[in-house]
Scaffold this active site. Structure first.
Site, PDB file in Angstrom:
ATOM      1  N   PRO A  11      35.691  49.785  55.287  1.00  0.00           N
ATOM      2  CA  PRO A  11      34.511  49.260  55.974  1.00  0.00           C
ATOM      3  C   PRO A  11      34.057  47.896  55.498  1.00  0.00           C
ATOM      4  O   PRO A  11      34.085  47.592  54.304  1.00  0.00           O
ATOM      5  CB  PRO A  11      33.432  50.320  55.682  1.00  0.00           C
ATOM      6  CG  PRO A  11      33.956  51.109  54.542  1.00  0.00           C
ATOM      7  CD  PRO A  11      35.433  51.067  54.623  1.00  0.00           C
ATOM      8  N   ASN A  12      33.641  47.110  56.488  1.00  0.00           N
ATOM      9  CA  ASN A  12      33.052  45.776  56.296  1.00  0.00           C
ATOM     10  C   ASN A  12      34.057  44.695  55.903  1.00  0.00           C
ATOM     11  O   ASN A  12      33.700  43.523  55.833  1.00  0.00           O
ATOM     12  CB  ASN A  12      31.894  45.823  55.274  1.00  0.00           C
ATOM     13  CG  ASN A  12      30.801  46.786  55.702  1.00  0.00           C
ATOM     14  OD1 ASN A  12      30.281  46.657  56.809  1.00  0.00           O
ATOM     15  ND2 ASN A  12      30.481  47.754  54.875  1.00  0.00           N
ATOM     16  N   ARG A  19      31.139  37.474  54.892  1.00  0.00           N
ATOM     17  CA  ARG A  19      30.397  38.513  54.173  1.00  0.00           C
ATOM     18  C   ARG A  19      30.233  38.128  52.695  1.00  0.00           C
ATOM     19  O   ARG A  19      31.244  38.038  51.969  1.00  0.00           O
ATOM     20  CB  ARG A  19      31.183  39.825  54.270  1.00  0.00           C
ATOM     21  CG  ARG A  19      30.585  40.944  53.458  1.00  0.00           C
ATOM     22  CD  ARG A  19      31.553  42.111  53.312  1.00  0.00           C
ATOM     23  NE  ARG A  19      30.941  43.172  52.547  1.00  0.00           N
ATOM     24  CZ  ARG A  19      31.611  44.175  51.997  1.00  0.00           C
ATOM     25  NH1 ARG A  19      32.927  44.263  52.140  1.00  0.00           N
ATOM     26  NH2 ARG A  19      30.989  45.089  51.305  1.00  0.00           N
ATOM     27  N   TYR A  24      32.861  37.752  47.631  1.00  0.00           N
ATOM     28  CA  TYR A  24      34.180  38.089  48.186  1.00  0.00           C
ATOM     29  C   TYR A  24      35.034  36.880  48.559  1.00  0.00           C
ATOM     30  O   TYR A  24      36.188  37.049  48.957  1.00  0.00           O
ATOM     31  CB  TYR A  24      33.993  39.008  49.405  1.00  0.00           C
ATOM     32  CG  TYR A  24      33.313  40.311  49.053  1.00  0.00           C
ATOM     33  CD1 TYR A  24      33.913  41.199  48.161  1.00  0.00           C
ATOM     34  CD2 TYR A  24      32.068  40.649  49.585  1.00  0.00           C
ATOM     35  CE1 TYR A  24      33.282  42.393  47.816  1.00  0.00           C
ATOM     36  CE2 TYR A  24      31.440  41.837  49.254  1.00  0.00           C
ATOM     37  CZ  TYR A  24      32.051  42.705  48.361  1.00  0.00           C
ATOM     38  OH  TYR A  24      31.440  43.883  48.008  1.00  0.00           O
ATOM     39  N   ASN A  76      42.336  48.937  49.853  1.00  0.00           N
ATOM     40  CA  ASN A  76      40.967  48.529  49.534  1.00  0.00           C
ATOM     41  C   ASN A  76      40.060  49.359  50.439  1.00  0.00           C
ATOM     42  O   ASN A  76      39.864  49.024  51.613  1.00  0.00           O
ATOM     43  CB  ASN A  76      40.744  47.033  49.774  1.00  0.00           C
ATOM     44  CG  ASN A  76      39.344  46.604  49.343  1.00  0.00           C
ATOM     45  OD1 ASN A  76      38.501  47.451  49.043  1.00  0.00           O
ATOM     46  ND2 ASN A  76      39.108  45.301  49.314  1.00  0.00           N
ATOM     47  N   ALA A  79      33.511  50.466  50.430  1.00  0.00           N
ATOM     48  CA  ALA A  79      32.503  51.359  49.851  1.00  0.00           C
ATOM     49  C   ALA A  79      32.977  52.814  49.790  1.00  0.00           C
ATOM     50  O   ALA A  79      32.476  53.592  48.964  1.00  0.00           O
ATOM     51  CB  ALA A  79      31.212  51.259  50.654  1.00  0.00           C
ATOM     52  N   HIS A  82      33.854  54.603  46.485  1.00  0.00           N
ATOM     53  CA  HIS A  82      32.879  55.203  45.576  1.00  0.00           C
ATOM     54  C   HIS A  82      32.300  56.514  46.100  1.00  0.00           C
ATOM     55  O   HIS A  82      31.442  57.111  45.459  1.00  0.00           O
ATOM     56  CB  HIS A  82      31.736  54.205  45.333  1.00  0.00           C
ATOM     57  CG  HIS A  82      32.214  52.804  45.116  1.00  0.00           C
ATOM     58  ND1 HIS A  82      33.020  52.462  44.044  1.00  0.00           N
ATOM     59  CD2 HIS A  82      32.063  51.652  45.841  1.00  0.00           C
ATOM     60  CE1 HIS A  82      33.309  51.169  44.117  1.00  0.00           C
ATOM     61  NE2 HIS A  82      32.752  50.658  45.195  1.00  0.00           N
ATOM     62  N   GLU A 100      45.232  50.739  44.245  1.00  0.00           N
ATOM     63  CA  GLU A 100      43.842  50.412  44.598  1.00  0.00           C
ATOM     64  C   GLU A 100      43.632  48.902  44.430  1.00  0.00           C
ATOM     65  O   GLU A 100      44.044  48.329  43.420  1.00  0.00           O
ATOM     66  CB  GLU A 100      42.896  51.176  43.659  1.00  0.00           C
ATOM     67  CG  GLU A 100      41.428  50.880  43.888  1.00  0.00           C
ATOM     68  CD  GLU A 100      40.530  51.562  42.841  1.00  0.00           C
ATOM     69  OE1 GLU A 100      40.997  51.823  41.707  1.00  0.00           O
ATOM     70  OE2 GLU A 100      39.361  51.815  43.169  1.00  0.00           O
ATOM     71  N   HIS A 102      40.715  45.629  44.896  1.00  0.00           N
ATOM     72  CA  HIS A 102      39.371  45.114  45.187  1.00  0.00           C
ATOM     73  C   HIS A 102      39.345  43.613  44.963  1.00  0.00           C
ATOM     74  O   HIS A 102      39.939  43.116  43.989  1.00  0.00           O
ATOM     75  CB  HIS A 102      38.312  45.751  44.288  1.00  0.00           C
ATOM     76  CG  HIS A 102      38.220  47.227  44.443  1.00  0.00           C
ATOM     77  ND1 HIS A 102      37.662  47.816  45.562  1.00  0.00           N
ATOM     78  CD2 HIS A 102      38.647  48.230  43.653  1.00  0.00           C
ATOM     79  CE1 HIS A 102      37.745  49.130  45.432  1.00  0.00           C
ATOM     80  NE2 HIS A 102      38.344  49.407  44.291  1.00  0.00           N
ATOM     81  N   ARG A 109      29.589  45.170  38.469  1.00  0.00           N
ATOM     82  CA  ARG A 109      28.548  45.178  39.501  1.00  0.00           C
ATOM     83  C   ARG A 109      27.631  46.408  39.347  1.00  0.00           C
ATOM     84  O   ARG A 109      27.556  46.969  38.273  1.00  0.00           O
ATOM     85  CB  ARG A 109      29.227  45.095  40.874  1.00  0.00           C
ATOM     86  CG  ARG A 109      30.082  43.818  41.001  1.00  0.00           C
ATOM     87  CD  ARG A 109      30.739  43.718  42.354  1.00  0.00           C
ATOM     88  NE  ARG A 109      29.736  43.628  43.402  1.00  0.00           N
ATOM     89  CZ  ARG A 109      30.002  43.835  44.707  1.00  0.00           C
ATOM     90  NH1 ARG A 109      31.237  44.128  45.087  1.00  0.00           N
ATOM     91  NH2 ARG A 109      29.054  43.736  45.598  1.00  0.00           N
ATOM     92  N   ARG A 113      28.997  51.428  41.816  1.00  0.00           N
ATOM     93  CA  ARG A 113      30.383  51.005  42.089  1.00  0.00           C
ATOM     94  C   ARG A 113      31.327  51.328  40.933  1.00  0.00           C
ATOM     95  O   ARG A 113      32.523  51.040  40.995  1.00  0.00           O
ATOM     96  CB  ARG A 113      30.436  49.495  42.366  1.00  0.00           C
ATOM     97  CG  ARG A 113      29.688  49.078  43.611  1.00  0.00           C
ATOM     98  CD  ARG A 113      29.849  47.585  43.889  1.00  0.00           C
ATOM     99  NE  ARG A 113      28.757  47.098  44.687  1.00  0.00           N
ATOM    100  CZ  ARG A 113      28.680  47.176  46.021  1.00  0.00           C
ATOM    101  NH1 ARG A 113      29.675  47.705  46.704  1.00  0.00           N
ATOM    102  NH2 ARG A 113      27.632  46.723  46.667  1.00  0.00           N
TER     103      ARG A 113
HETATM  104  C1  DQA Z   1      35.205  46.016  47.449  1.00  0.00           C
HETATM  105  C2  DQA Z   1      34.217  46.537  46.382  1.00  0.00           C
HETATM  106  C3  DQA Z   1      33.392  47.682  46.934  1.00  0.00           C
HETATM  107  O1  DQA Z   1      32.456  48.103  45.947  1.00  0.00           O
HETATM  108  C4  DQA Z   1      32.616  47.239  48.157  1.00  0.00           C
HETATM  109  O2  DQA Z   1      31.905  48.329  48.704  1.00  0.00           O
HETATM  110  C5  DQA Z   1      33.481  46.586  49.176  1.00  0.00           C
HETATM  111  C6  DQA Z   1      34.488  45.641  48.729  1.00  0.00           C
HETATM  112  C7  DQA Z   1      35.994  44.787  46.959  1.00  0.00           C
HETATM  113  O3  DQA Z   1      37.033  44.478  47.527  1.00  0.00           O
HETATM  114  O4  DQA Z   1      35.549  44.108  46.020  1.00  0.00           O
HETATM  115  O5  DQA Z   1      33.314  46.783  50.376  1.00  0.00           O
HETATM  116  O6  DQA Z   1      36.136  47.047  47.718  1.00  0.00           O
END
Ligand code: DQA
Length: 144
Positions: A11-12, A19, A24, A76, A79, A82, A100, A102, A109, A113
């Site tokens: 997501p996102n 964003r 990021y 990735n 959210a 978590h 994994e 990120h 952070r 997280r």
């Molecule tokens: C993320 C870190 C996560 O905590 C966050 O919710 C994201 C992006 C990262 O790539 O740093 O959406 O996965």
């Protein structure tokens, strides 16, 4: 035929580029996909980059990775990292190695997280290097 590496984004992450760029960075997901495609070619691999805002899509794609015999998955989960026991279980349910990824380093952070259901099931984690985290993770695939 080059082996396929799934690059699954949660997501996102479709909003990368605009964003929270101070966290990021300014690269879009398409930019990252382009960088990965170029490097994958050099490594005689193929990447299949996907993004969804829906947890179940990520679960289905993890199953698909095993079904098609993908070499590995870079994940990735955003959210869902978590929160998602379903994604944790899907990683455990397949034999395909999952790395994994990120962009940020979640451990520096907010406390919420610091827990990663993905990391608890993954082969390893690359975090904190911005878009380069994906590239480092792809390099790790050939060393698995
Ligand atoms: C993320 C870190 C996560 O905590 C966050 O919710 C994201 C992006 C990262 O790539 O740093 O959406 O996965």
């Amino acid at each position: 035929m080059p082996e396929t590496v799934f690059v699954l984004n949660g997501p996102n992450l479709n909003l990368l580029g605009t964003r929270e760029p101070e966290i990021y960075g300014s690269a879009t997901l398409d930019d990252i996909a382009g960088i990965l495609e170029d490097r994958a070619r050099e490594l005689h691999l193929e990447v299949d980059v996907r993004q969804s805002n829906h947890e179940g899509h990520l679960v289905d794609w993890l199953h698909e990775a095993q079904a098609i015999g993908a070499r590995a998955v870079l994940l990735n989960a955003g959210a869902y990292t978590h929160t998602s026991v379903a994604i944790h279980d899907a990683i455990k349910a397949i034999r395909t190695p999952v790395i994994e990824v990120h962009l940020s380093n979640p451990h520096t952070r907010e406390e919420f997280r610091h827990q990663s259901y993905v990391g608890m099931a993954a082969k390893g984690t690359v975090a904190g290097f911005g878009a380069a985290s994906y590239l480092v993770a792809l390099e790790a695939v050939i060393r698995l």
